[in-house]
Scaffold this motif. Structure first.
Motif, short mmCIF file in Angstrom:
data_model
loop_
_atom_site.label_atom_id
_atom_site.label_comp_id
_atom_site.label_asym_id
_atom_site.label_seq_id
_atom_site.Cartn_x
_atom_site.Cartn_y
_atom_site.Cartn_z
N ARG A 365 0.83 -1.21 0.00
CA ARG A 365 0.00 0.00 0.00
C ARG A 365 0.86 1.25 0.00
O ARG A 365 0.53 2.24 -0.65
CB ARG A 365 -0.95 0.00 1.21
CG ARG A 365 -2.12 -0.93 1.07
CD ARG A 365 -3.24 -0.58 2.05
NE ARG A 365 -2.79 -0.61 3.43
CZ ARG A 365 -2.80 -1.69 4.19
NH1 ARG A 365 -3.23 -2.84 3.70
NH2 ARG A 365 -2.40 -1.63 5.45
N GLU A 368 2.12 1.68 -3.52
CA GLU A 368 1.03 2.11 -4.41
C GLU A 368 0.72 3.59 -4.21
O GLU A 368 0.53 4.33 -5.18
CB GLU A 368 -0.21 1.26 -4.17
CG GLU A 368 -0.09 -0.16 -4.71
CD GLU A 368 -1.26 -1.04 -4.31
OE1 GLU A 368 -2.06 -0.61 -3.44
OE2 GLU A 368 -1.37 -2.16 -4.84
N SER A 369 0.66 4.02 -2.95
CA SER A 369 0.36 5.44 -2.69
C SER A 369 1.51 6.33 -3.15
O SER A 369 1.29 7.44 -3.65
CB SER A 369 0.07 5.66 -1.21
OG SER A 369 1.22 5.37 -0.42
N THR A 370 2.75 5.84 -3.01
CA THR A 370 3.91 6.61 -3.48
C THR A 370 3.89 6.74 -4.99
O THR A 370 4.10 7.83 -5.54
CB THR A 370 5.21 5.94 -3.01
OG1 THR A 370 5.24 5.91 -1.59
CG2 THR A 370 6.43 6.70 -3.53
#
Length: 589
Positions: A365, A368-370
């Motif tokens: 996660r 993915e957010s990065t």
């Protein structure tokens, strides 16, 4: 979380609290727990009505983005209560939203069948949805049939409702000619005669007025809208930019400032500021404003090589988790990213608890957010480059495009840079960049860019020869790729090899009879270069049937009519083309 669990215990037979907890778990990334909640709900939900359990599961699986299982449960729910109108509407809506139009059609037909005596509101809803499904076919004729369905249903009822008109406007919005925009204006005016327009409808109407050249009506509409909704940044920002286009910086400045007051320092407000500064002749300050904003907004994260390494390790699954954690830990040692340090600590804690699944999920996660944040930043760099080009600052735009290429994880970003170089007349440099992308970007994308570069005035014969060599090799490697054949045909047309271009367009149409570009280009060649307008006419008619009376297609049909000595038809097509879109070349024939 705890209040949601308490709500379930207070009413375990009702669906709402169960779905609320599922929604919470999905939003925080705890999908496995969401599934466990659904499994528990099956045993505790009320048995009556008989569709309650499958409907709850269907909605829960939708939240989990598991449309296959959701579809199965919707079918079970309808089978349990086949005469429930509300359930039919829910099922039809789900199948429509997920593109399963045949399954949606089954429920829509049930709702519109007089034998089932569905309430009038449900019948109207189903008729509108049927029309929208027809329009989703994508061809111009599909939108014509969809509009006809709406109008036939309307005539049978003898009156038109605002929702009927809204459905018609939504279908027309799938087309983009001037005539369609004028029709949408008429529709919104009809809605306004029956009930006040929603704020977004008023905003759409103002934009349509501006797009069709009626600035005074656009101004009147926006003035009234902003009087009541002047706190909505979308409206304020568009109005500020429109004022810059039509009335200049003095009128726009107040609204630029209001947008900044409402939205703070965002990409939208920074772009507005840059536009205002350029309009006042302060170009250097505009570039500085963009650069400073992007520097302040630059996200933290591993460098591209480390991101790629972590991505590959995580894609390999949990067996590569120890290696991924090590690589991530090395990054954390060198960064000021406090969030990364927190994630590393949490991952290590989950591993110490012998919970590798949770550790893997947390690290994934974070990445993915990065990636998402870096992708957003890359897009901002690209849009900044485009803005500066639009404002006449092409030289200054280059630094933003180059930074975009550095930041983006997508190899296709290099094509954006190649396009920029082409617009600046640096064709050889752009072609070098395209050729460097072999094996990293689909060949049809590379070929399309190279042909567009070959079309530029600055392209030399040597440049075009390079493109020819590259394309010929690409086609040898994939002789049945219609996209590559289209690019090669366009190049042959550019080179004046009309025989080969026509042969290629005909080959494309053998496998893709709805290829509008091939239909249009072949019709043009047949009429203008081969003296075969009778063969050309059905081709261009077919293209217009698929894509509608687009100006470029009307222009080709005018040439066909001229070749047929049908001067009046040619004039009519050219007049229609110029009415649809103010494109100067249509006025030259």
């Amino acid at each position: 979380e705890e209040p949601l669990k308490q709500a379930i215990e207070a009413a375990p037979e009702a669906a709402t609290p169960w779905l609320a907890l599922v929604t919470y778990y999905v939003r925080v990334g705890r999908s496995r727990e969401a599934e466990q909640v659904l499994n528990e709900a099956v045993a505790r939900l009320a048995a009556d009505p008989p569709h309650l359990v499958p409907l709850t599961l269907a909605r829960g699986y939708e939240l989990l983005d598991d449309n296959d299982r959701a579809a199965k449960e919707y079918r079970r729910a309808v089978a349990a209560s086949p005469d429930d109108v509300g359930l039919r509407i829910l099922a039809a809506d789900f199948f429509t939203r997920t593109g399963q139009f045949e399954k949606a059609g089954e429920h829509l037909r049930w709702l519109t069948d007089p034998d089932h005596a569905a309430p009038e509101f449900a019948v109207r809803w189903a008729q509108r949805r049927q029309a929208m499904i027809v329009a989703a076919g994508g061809a111009y004729n599909d939108t014509l049939r969809a509009l006809q369905l709406l109008r036939e249903a309307r005539s049978r009822r003898g009156h038109v409702t605002p929702d009927d008109l809204r459905a018609e406007a939504a279908i027309l919005a799938k087309r983009n000619t001037r005539r369609d925009k004028l029709d949408r204006i008429r529709i919104y005016q009809q809605i306004a005669e029956q009930q006040p327009l929603e704020p977004d409808e008023q905003f759409t109407l103002a934009r349509l007025y501006e797009e069709t050249g009626d600035w005074e009506q656009a101004r009147e509409q926006m003035t009234a809208l902003l009087r009541e909704y002047g706190d909505r940044v979308l409206y304020v920002a568009w109005w500020a930019e429109a004022l810059l286009r039509h009335e200049g910086p003095d009128e726009a400045e107040l609204w630029v400032e209001r947008a900044r007051a409402l939205d703070g320092e965002t990409l939208t407000t920074t772009f507005l500021t840059a536009r205002l500064l350029v309009a006042r002749g302060r170009k250097t300050e505009a570039v500085t404003a963009l650069r400073d904003f992007l520097n302040r907004q630059q996200p933290l994260g591993p460098d591209p090589a480390t991101r790629e390494q972590l991505r590959k390790l995580l894609l390999a699954g949990e067996e590569q988790l120890p290696r991924a954690v090590h690589v991530f830990g090395e990054y954390v040692k060198t960064t000021k990213d406090a969030n990364a340090r927190r994630v590393l600590a949490a991952v290590q804690e989950r591993l110490a608890e012998s919970n590798p699944d949770a550790a893997y999920s947390q690290l994934r996660r974070f990445m993915e957010s990065t990636d998402l944040a870096i992708g957003v930043h890359a897009d901002r760099l690209r849009e900044s480059g485009r803005l500066l080009e639009e404002l006449g600052l092409a030289d200054q735009a280059e630094q933003f495009y180059r930074r975009y290429v550095e930041v983006s994880v997508r190899p296709e970003a290099h094509l954006e840079m190649a396009a920029y170089l082409g617009r600046q007349g640096r064709i050889a440099e752009a072609l070098d960049l395209c050729e460097s992308l072999d094996g990293r970007v689909p060949q049809d994308r590379i070929a399309g860019m190279m042909v567009s570069l070959a079309r530029r005035d600055a392209a030399t014969e040597a440049d075009r020869k390079r493109v020819e060599t590259h394309l010929a090799e690409a086609v040898r490697s994939a002789p049945d790729d219609s996209r590559l054949l289209m690019h090669l045909a366009a190049l042959r047309d550019l080179q004046g090899d009309y025989d080969e271009a026509a042969r290629l367009f005909q080959a494309i149409l053998q496998t893709d009879s709805r290829n509008v570009q091939a239909l249009n280009n072949l019709a043009w060649l047949l009429a203008v270069h081969f003296g075969k307008p009778h063969e050309a006419l059905p081709l261009i008619e077919r293209a217009i049937e698929i894509a509608g009376p687009q100006p470029v297609l009307l222009d080709t049909r005018a040439e066909v009519h001229l070749a047929l000595n049908d001067v009046q038809q040619a004039v009519d097509d050219l007049l229609e083309a110029t009415a649809q879109m103010d494109v100067p070349e249509f006025r030259l024939h």
